[in-house]
Design a protein around this motif. Sequence first.
Motif, mmCIF file in Angstrom:
data_model
loop_
_atom_site.group_PDB
_atom_site.id
_atom_site.type_symbol
_atom_site.label_atom_id
_atom_site.label_comp_id
_atom_site.label_asym_id
_atom_site.label_seq_id
_atom_site.Cartn_x
_atom_site.Cartn_y
_atom_site.Cartn_z
ATOM 1 N N THR A 12 112.226 -16.866 8.612
ATOM 2 C CA THR A 12 111.016 -17.618 8.295
ATOM 3 C C THR A 12 111.349 -19.098 8.128
ATOM 4 O O THR A 12 112.515 -19.478 7.993
ATOM 5 N N GLU B 230 110.396 -20.764 5.590
ATOM 6 C CA GLU B 230 110.549 -21.015 4.158
ATOM 7 C C GLU B 230 112.024 -20.917 3.777
ATOM 8 O O GLU B 230 112.882 -20.646 4.618
ATOM 9 N N THR B 231 112.306 -21.107 2.502
ATOM 10 C CA THR B 231 113.705 -21.017 2.048
ATOM 11 C C THR B 231 113.953 -19.767 1.206
ATOM 12 O O THR B 231 115.095 -19.501 0.836
ATOM 13 N N GLU B 232 112.896 -19.013 0.937
ATOM 14 C CA GLU B 232 113.037 -17.864 0.069
ATOM 15 C C GLU B 232 113.489 -16.616 0.839
ATOM 16 O O GLU B 232 113.343 -16.529 2.057
#
Length: 284
Positions: free
Chosen positions: A43, A45-47
């Motif tokens: 993804t 995102e970074t999570e």
Amino acid sequence: MISAPAKINLFLKVLGVRPDGYHDIFSWFQALDLADTLEIEETSETEIEIDTDRTDLPTGPDNLIHKAIKLLREKYRIRSGFRVTLTKRIPIAAGLGGGSSDAAAAIKAVNHLLNLGLTRTEMAAMGLQIGSDIPFFFSRGQAEVTGRGENVKDLQLATDYDVVLVTPPFGISAAEGYRQVNLDLTDSVQDISLSRCRQVDGLIHAISGMANDLERGLCYSYPVLEEIKRKLAQTGADVVRLSGSGPTLFALYRDRNRTRETLAKAGDGGKWGLALASPVTLPA
């Protein structure tokens, strides 16, 4: 999608406590066709997000999948995030290696997704930093496991038998299981003829003379385990044994007619989890 198979310990000898606090073991691990499945996508995102069908399973930093991906991100400076969809079929904290197998599957999936080029040996070494059972899941699915789990030697064992798994409705952590072991009561390691174990009769004969050294203490602390063990033995199983630190007990059957009879009787009216599985080898 990637599969994460369960395992049983055909036997488990606890040899002593190491200076690092872990226990040295001598065990034969066997993979099963009972498996979780993971879908992993990168993804923007970074999570690290983990979605699962089990509400009783932590999905945050304590989850082994989360730890595995976090370790890869840190080591290889991966900036992207990951979304994992986990479908659980392996009972949780049951001695079947479900969490360890999920972590190994996550390492394999990220390695493939990002073309990291890691070998099985390199992935197993990374897995060992997270959990002692993880290196096994980079083997061919049948292995002699020694040390605390870091030494994995492929074996060739018979697979023409059925496995019935009975799991009571509670979990036992590996730490608790090993706290229960009395090293003064464990037996010495016996020599086993590997060539004989390629045939099912030879395998059953060999492992019947072995044991799970965690079983005695855990059966004392959890009398229901002794009850399950007794009921499985009454079905004519060739071997009945605790897997890992439990609480799952497994029964091996060369006679598949007995397997069907056991499935009809052993669930105790739905109070205990019941599953039929087969031993499998894993791709190289």
